[in-house]
Design an enzyme around this catalytic site. Structure first.
Site, PDB file in Angstrom:
ATOM      1  N   GLU A  37      -3.197 -10.056   3.887  1.00  0.00           N
ATOM      2  CA  GLU A  37      -4.332  -9.714   4.759  1.00  0.00           C
ATOM      3  C   GLU A  37      -5.397 -10.804   4.727  1.00  0.00           C
ATOM      4  O   GLU A  37      -5.985 -11.149   5.759  1.00  0.00           O
ATOM      5  CB  GLU A  37      -4.973  -8.385   4.310  1.00  0.00           C
ATOM      6  CG  GLU A  37      -4.181  -7.153   4.664  1.00  0.00           C
ATOM      7  CD  GLU A  37      -3.131  -6.773   3.626  1.00  0.00           C
ATOM      8  OE1 GLU A  37      -2.771  -7.617   2.797  1.00  0.00           O
ATOM      9  OE2 GLU A  37      -2.676  -5.620   3.662  1.00  0.00           O
ATOM     10  N   GLU A  53       0.844  -1.210   0.000  1.00  0.00           N
ATOM     11  CA  GLU A  53       0.000   0.000   0.000  1.00  0.00           C
ATOM     12  C   GLU A  53       0.878   1.258   0.000  1.00  0.00           C
ATOM     13  O   GLU A  53       0.584   2.243  -0.682  1.00  0.00           O
ATOM     14  CB  GLU A  53      -0.925   0.000   1.211  1.00  0.00           C
ATOM     15  CG  GLU A  53      -1.956  -1.119   1.165  1.00  0.00           C
ATOM     16  CD  GLU A  53      -2.907  -1.075   2.345  1.00  0.00           C
ATOM     17  OE1 GLU A  53      -4.014  -0.542   2.185  1.00  0.00           O
ATOM     18  OE2 GLU A  53      -2.544  -1.573   3.434  1.00  0.00           O
TER      19      GLU A  53
HETATM   20  C1  1HE Z   1       6.773  -8.697  12.022  1.00  0.00           C
HETATM   21  C2  1HE Z   1       6.106  -8.531  10.795  1.00  0.00           C
HETATM   22  C3  1HE Z   1       4.870  -7.849  10.813  1.00  0.00           C
HETATM   23  C4  1HE Z   1       7.926  -9.600  10.426  1.00  0.00           C
HETATM   24  N1  1HE Z   1       4.396  -7.386  11.998  1.00  0.00           N
HETATM   25  N2  1HE Z   1       6.266  -8.225  13.163  1.00  0.00           N
HETATM   26  N3  1HE Z   1       2.191  -8.604   6.928  1.00  0.00           N
HETATM   27  C5  1HE Z   1       2.391  -9.931   6.841  1.00  0.00           C
HETATM   28  O1  1HE Z   1       1.510 -10.734   7.038  1.00  0.00           O
HETATM   29  C6  1HE Z   1       3.803 -10.355   6.536  1.00  0.00           C
HETATM   30  C7  1HE Z   1       4.409 -10.975   7.787  1.00  0.00           C
HETATM   31  N4  1HE Z   1       5.832 -11.193   7.634  1.00  0.00           N
HETATM   32  C8  1HE Z   1       6.364 -12.203   6.917  1.00  0.00           C
HETATM   33  O2  1HE Z   1       5.690 -12.918   6.195  1.00  0.00           O
HETATM   34  C9  1HE Z   1       7.843 -12.380   6.998  1.00  0.00           C
HETATM   35  O3  1HE Z   1       8.304 -11.788   8.212  1.00  0.00           O
HETATM   36  C10 1HE Z   1       8.643 -11.770   5.821  1.00  0.00           C
HETATM   37  C11 1HE Z   1       8.393 -12.622   4.556  1.00  0.00           C
HETATM   38  C12 1HE Z   1       8.280 -10.330   5.545  1.00  0.00           C
HETATM   39  C13 1HE Z   1      10.163 -11.816   6.143  1.00  0.00           C
HETATM   40  O4  1HE Z   1      10.538 -13.121   6.525  1.00  0.00           O
HETATM   41  P1  1HE Z   1      11.902 -13.334   7.325  1.00  0.00           P
HETATM   42  O5  1HE Z   1      12.092 -14.819   7.465  1.00  0.00           O
HETATM   43  O6  1HE Z   1      12.986 -12.555   6.668  1.00  0.00           O
HETATM   44  O7  1HE Z   1      11.702 -12.654   8.761  1.00  0.00           O
HETATM   45  P2  1HE Z   1      10.905 -13.205  10.056  1.00  0.00           P
HETATM   46  O8  1HE Z   1      11.776 -14.135  10.829  1.00  0.00           O
HETATM   47  O9  1HE Z   1       9.561 -13.698   9.690  1.00  0.00           O
HETATM   48  O10 1HE Z   1      10.665 -11.864  10.887  1.00  0.00           O
HETATM   49  C14 1HE Z   1      11.716 -11.217  11.611  1.00  0.00           C
HETATM   50  C15 1HE Z   1      11.070 -10.499  12.771  1.00  0.00           C
HETATM   51  O11 1HE Z   1      10.186  -9.503  12.274  1.00  0.00           O
HETATM   52  C16 1HE Z   1      10.220 -11.417  13.635  1.00  0.00           C
HETATM   53  O12 1HE Z   1      10.253 -10.912  14.961  1.00  0.00           O
HETATM   54  P3  1HE Z   1      11.202 -11.570  16.101  1.00  0.00           P
HETATM   55  O13 1HE Z   1      10.913 -10.757  17.324  1.00  0.00           O
HETATM   56  O14 1HE Z   1      10.769 -13.021  16.183  1.00  0.00           O
HETATM   57  O15 1HE Z   1      12.598 -11.439  15.589  1.00  0.00           O
HETATM   58  C17 1HE Z   1       8.830 -11.218  13.071  1.00  0.00           C
HETATM   59  O16 1HE Z   1       7.807 -11.521  14.003  1.00  0.00           O
HETATM   60  C18 1HE Z   1       8.868  -9.728  12.767  1.00  0.00           C
HETATM   61  N5  1HE Z   1       7.881  -9.345  11.752  1.00  0.00           N
HETATM   62  N6  1HE Z   1       6.836  -9.114   9.826  1.00  0.00           N
HETATM   63  C19 1HE Z   1       5.104  -7.579  13.126  1.00  0.00           C
HETATM   64  N7  1HE Z   1       4.167  -7.618   9.700  1.00  0.00           N
HETATM   65  C20 1HE Z   1      -3.071  -0.777   7.149  1.00  0.00           C
HETATM   66  S1  1HE Z   1      -3.589  -2.327   7.012  1.00  0.00           S
HETATM   67  C21 1HE Z   1      -2.275  -3.246   6.382  1.00  0.00           C
HETATM   68  C22 1HE Z   1      -2.496  -4.674   6.703  1.00  0.00           C
HETATM   69  C23 1HE Z   1      -1.261  -5.495   6.525  1.00  0.00           C
HETATM   70  O17 1HE Z   1      -0.207  -5.033   6.193  1.00  0.00           O
HETATM   71  S2  1HE Z   1      -1.462  -7.153   6.814  1.00  0.00           S
HETATM   72  C24 1HE Z   1       0.022  -7.877   6.271  1.00  0.00           C
HETATM   73  C25 1HE Z   1       1.000  -7.990   7.377  1.00  0.00           C
END
Ligand code: 1HE
Length: 266
Positions: free
Chosen positions: A139, A119
């Site tokens: 989402e 977005e």
């Molecule tokens: C996060 C987030 C997040 C990572 N919110 N903490 N977005 C999503 O559904 C995408 C969610 N994220 C992922 O699918 C993956 O993290 C990635 C593909 C982007 C990257 O993967 P990777 O293996 O490089 O990293 P990771 O191990 O998954 O994440 C590293 C850290 O970032 C980890 O935290 P930690 O404390 O365990 O180290 C994750 O929890 C954190 N992290 N993504 C919070 N999104 C206005 S409305 C909009 C609505 C949306 O955007 S919904 C889509 C949300």
């Protein structure tokens, strides 16, 4: 002139710098994959509201392996409906400042450009994607819905049917596929996005302020208008632009063979 000195106070999740006429905004929360929390979204609004005089374009990019993982999902856990509406409003205000702000915005994309990250990218005017970039709207599978203007901007870029498919099935598109769809404006090799984005931003900053205003503010409104209103707005905008002193000087330079010609694509 190149300066790392920030011209605006921002949260630690963002970094601002200036390279001549280009203001650079960096998503700087790589340990959370540049997930966008409230503080970051407010910071984005502050940045785009605080551009100093002399800035002709903005370059937006992300630190680490990914452009942005979208909304910081940890913030949704405790949110009720009323807070949800306010939250979405915060994103809308911030991203409006990007799309309809003072200057054009070039986004450099790599790795995940997902959910709210997509977005954010959609609010920019030009998107340079490194081959590592991929687009998704997770989402759907998280039981939520886009809230950062995605329903308004993405169908205009890729069509309602494609956005529906991305949300319903979790489909992911590569940077290359995104080029055919209208998400990737320029496709570049890994590591080359920033340089390409900067080159484009500098070119944009070299246009007249009036032309850049016409392109970013008038064009999207004209495209949304009925044809009769569109033609009237276009006639007004073109007559205003050509009457500007700088436009006259540029036309004269071309006629006197002092300006560059249009060249074939390389
Ligand atoms: C996060 C987030 C997040 C990572 N919110 N903490 N977005 C999503 O559904 C995408 C969610 N994220 C992922 O699918 C993956 O993290 C990635 C593909 C982007 C990257 O993967 P990777 O293996 O490089 O990293 P990771 O191990 O998954 O994440 C590293 C850290 O970032 C980890 O935290 P930690 O404390 O365990 O180290 C994750 O929890 C954190 N992290 N993504 C919070 N999104 C206005 S409305 C909009 C609505 C949306 O955007 S919904 C889509 C949300």
């Amino acid at each position: 002139m190149s300066s790392r000195k920030p011209f605006v106070e921002l949260p630690a999740s963002l970094g601002a710098s200036r390279q001549g006429a280009i203001a650079v905004l960096r998503l700087a929360r790589p340990h959370k994959r540049n997930a966008l929390d409230d503080e970051t979204i407010s910071g984005i609004e502050t940045f785009f509201s605080s551009l100093p005089d002399g800035i002709g374009a903005v370059l937006l990019h992300g630190e680490g392996e990914h452009f942005s993982a979208g909304l910081d999902l940890s913030e949704l856990e405790e949110q009720d409906i009323t807070q949800g509406i306010a939250h979405s409003g915060l994103w809308h205000r911030a991203f409006e400042k990007i799309q309809f702000g003072k200057v054009p915005v070039v986004a450099v994309l790599h790795g995940a450009v997902v959910g709210g990250g997509l977005e954010l990218a959609a609010a920019a005017h030009v998107r340079v994607a490194e081959r590592s970039a991929y687009y998704a709207l997770p989402e759907g599978s998280r039981g939520i819905y886009v809230g950062g203007g995605g329903s308004v901007r993405l169908p205009r870029l890729i069509g309602v049917a494609r956005m529906m498919d991305m949300m319903l099935t979790g489909r992911t598109y590569s940077a290359e596929e995104g080029q055919a769809m209208g998400l990737t404006t320029y496709l570049v090799e890994p590591g080359q996005g920033f340089a390409k984005g900067l080159e484009l931003a500098q070119r944009i900053a070299g246009n007249t302020t009036l032309t850049n205003f016409a392109v970013t503010h008038a064009l999207p409104r004209i495209a949304e208008s009925d044809p009769a209103s569109g033609y009237a707005m276009e006639a007004l905008m073109s007559s205003i632009a050509q009457a500007d002193g700088e436009a006259k000087a540029r036309l004269k330079a071309f006629l006197q063979k002092r300006a560059s010609k249009v060249t074939r694509p390389r």
